[in-house]
Enzyme design. Structure first.
Site, PDB file in Angstrom:
ATOM      1  N   ASP A 129       0.774  -1.234   0.000  1.00 35.35           N
ATOM      2  CA  ASP A 129       0.000   0.000   0.000  1.00 35.35           C
ATOM      3  C   ASP A 129       0.814   1.298   0.000  1.00 35.35           C
ATOM      4  O   ASP A 129       0.540   2.192  -0.773  1.00 35.35           O
ATOM      5  CB  ASP A 129      -0.925   0.043   1.222  1.00 35.35           C
ATOM      6  CG  ASP A 129      -1.858  -1.157   1.313  1.00 35.35           C
ATOM      7  OD1 ASP A 129      -1.789  -2.049   0.445  1.00 35.35           O
ATOM      8  OD2 ASP A 129      -2.650  -1.208   2.257  1.00 35.35           O
TER       9      ASP A 129
ATOM     10  N   GLU B 279       2.079  -9.544  11.529  1.00 34.28           N
ATOM     11  CA  GLU B 279       1.795  -9.111  10.154  1.00 34.28           C
ATOM     12  C   GLU B 279       3.103  -8.835   9.405  1.00 34.28           C
ATOM     13  O   GLU B 279       3.271  -9.229   8.250  1.00 34.28           O
ATOM     14  CB  GLU B 279       0.913  -7.858  10.194  1.00 34.28           C
ATOM     15  CG  GLU B 279       0.445  -7.402   8.819  1.00 34.28           C
ATOM     16  CD  GLU B 279      -0.493  -6.189   8.896  1.00 34.28           C
ATOM     17  OE1 GLU B 279      -0.685  -5.642   9.999  1.00 34.28           O
ATOM     18  OE2 GLU B 279      -1.025  -5.798   7.835  1.00 34.28           O
TER      19      GLU B 279
HETATM   20  C1  DGY Z   1      -5.795  -1.953   4.770  1.00 31.04           C
HETATM   21  O1  DGY Z   1      -6.957  -1.833   5.182  1.00 31.04           O
HETATM   22  O2  DGY Z   1      -4.801  -1.460   5.295  1.00 31.04           O
HETATM   23  C2  DGY Z   1      -5.556  -2.778   3.585  1.00 31.04           C
HETATM   24  O3  DGY Z   1      -4.226  -2.942   3.294  1.00 31.04           O
HETATM   25  C3  DGY Z   1      -6.278  -2.182   2.417  1.00 31.04           C
HETATM   26  O4  DGY Z   1      -6.937  -3.198   1.859  1.00 31.04           O
END
Ligand code: DGY
Length: 433
Positions: free
Chosen positions: A167, A397
């Site tokens: 992201d 994570e």
């Molecule tokens: C989040 O919510 O951070 C995810 O990576 C987006 O789908």
């Protein structure tokens, strides 16, 4: 306690995490932070489930495809359940589909997972399940081909950073700066109830993420409008490598299942993606680099997805040598490979999501590619580092590549799955001694 015993305990913890995150036919990444079915999380999680319940692993993928759109796209989130705790929920996406879904896609690892599931247990029932999925995957891959392709290179493009699965990678900073941050729905940072702000994308990132959600919603999610006009359009070597690998695996599946009518189209997509990835090569950077379609600017930096070229099967020749050189340079700077962003760069942040932390799933894909290219040494370094991270900090994570501290969400499904499928196994497939 000896190592084998510790590993067996970690096996049980990993299985317990997957059971705890099971919502009936699909597995959430982790409770609270991500309470729905995420596309590539779910697919990679199926590899772990397959180590003890193959039928349930197939179901994981089949459930994901309940979210597939008529145009072939498989969205990045399927909202099977109500959960007001996540932002942005279905009301922000405004997608007309049941079950409700998001409007962008995610790295297409499914074909590669299905190939492995079939290899784990081939019988008539498994072949029928695989055959049904091949038809659906083929339509999804065609969707990328039609609506997410760089006309100059043939590489895969993304229309939202969420589509890349990585992201807030620094590569997206410059193209995202051109997105108007004032036009999206107001941001509600529910994620910060679960993870400290310093380990997540910034508020400004979120404002722009929401602007892009609004862009798609305003166009009724019409894929050609989004692919051609989105204010964020970037060629991504990571997505290109993952789709190229997936197409190779789909070709293998089609061949094995005698779905001969599909083979020519898949083969032609393989060739075009090979050219697409090579088209992103930067001689100056010595790596495959992302390119902003709106400005033509090349990011020119190295990140973990750089090494997915091996996973895509481009593991030979002088270009591969230059990639190995980057790998060694980066590996020398961290204790735990493979950081998501180059630690030599000023924007490296070892604990902030995709700006530095090590992710076990990416490690798995890179290690697999290296091993297949005959590079057992680097591949084993990655596996041992991954096992050490999990042994030290549990099933998180992501992890700080310098200290090994766990970051982001806890009891994380795909990390648990990667332990069972790979990190907790020696090269003979048995737990480490
Ligand atoms: C989040 O919510 O951070 C995810 O990576 C987006 O789908």
């Amino acid at each position: 306690m000896n190592t084998r015993r510790q590993d067996q305990d970690l096996d049980s913890v990993a299985r317990a995490i997957l059971a705890g995150n099971d919502r009936g036919g699909f597995t959430i990444p982790t409770a609270g932070l991500y309470p729905f079915q995420w596309n590539w999380d779910s697919a990679l999680t199926a590899l772990g489930i397959a180590t003890y319940d193959l039928d349930r692993a197939w179901r994981e993928i089949e459930t994901l495809f309940l979210g597939q759109w008529d145009d072939g796209m498989v969205p990045h989130i399927v909202f099977h359940l109500e959960d007001p705790g996540y932002f942005p929920g279905p009301e922000h996406w405004g997608v007309d589909h049941r079950p409700r879904t998001s409007g962008y896609s995610q790295p297409p690892v499914v074909a590669s997972v299905v190939r492995r599931l079939l290899e784990r247990g081939a019988n008539a029932a498994a072949e029928a399940r695989a055959g049904a999925l091949v038809a659906r995957i083929d339509r999804w891959h065609e969707w990328f081909f039609r609506y997410r392709r760089d006309p100059a290179t043939g590489a895969v493009t993304i229309a939202h950073p969420w589509e890349s699965g990585r992201d807030n990678l620094p590569d997206w900073d410059a193209p995202m700066a051109a997105v108007d941050s004032s036009v999206g729905d107001p941001v509600r940072r529910n994620d910060l109830e679960h993870v400290e702000a310093a380990q997540r994308p910034s508020q400004d990132d979120y404002a722009r993420y929401m602007a892009l959600v609004g862009f798609g919603r305003d166009r009724n999610w019409e894929p050609s409008a989004i692919g051609a006009e989105s204010p964020f359009r970037v060629s991504d070597p990571g997505m290109t490598a993952i789709l190229l690998r997936a197409e190779r695996d789909l070709l293998e599946l089609a061949d094995r299942l005698a779905l001969t009518d599909r083979i020519p189209a898949i083969r032609s997509r393989v060739g075009s993606l090979e050219r697409g990835l090579e088209g992103l090569w930067s001689e100056e950077a010595g790596a495959y680099c992302s390119r902003d379609l709106r400005t033509g600017k090349v990011a020119g930096e190295v990140n973990s997805a750089t090494f997915l070229a091996f996973y895509a099967g481009l593991g030979e020749g002088p270009r591969a040598d230059r990639l190995r050189h980057h790998f060694d340079r980066i590996a020398d700077r961290v204790r735990f490979t493979v950081p998501s962003y180059d630690p030599a760069e000023a924007r490296f942040e070892p604990r902030r999501y995709w700006r530095g932390p090590t992710w076990i799933v990416i490690n798995r894909l890179i290690a697999m590619g290296l091993e297949e290219s005959g590079d057992g040494q680097r591949s084993e370094r990655i596996r041992r580092d991954s096992a050490a991270l999990i042994g030290k900090a549990g099933f998180r994570e992501y992890y700080d590549p310098l200290t090994g501290d766990g970051c982001g969400g806890d009891s994380f499904s795909w990390t648990a799955a990667m332990w069972l499928d790979w990190a907790g196994r020696g090269s003979d497939g048995a737990p480490d001694d």
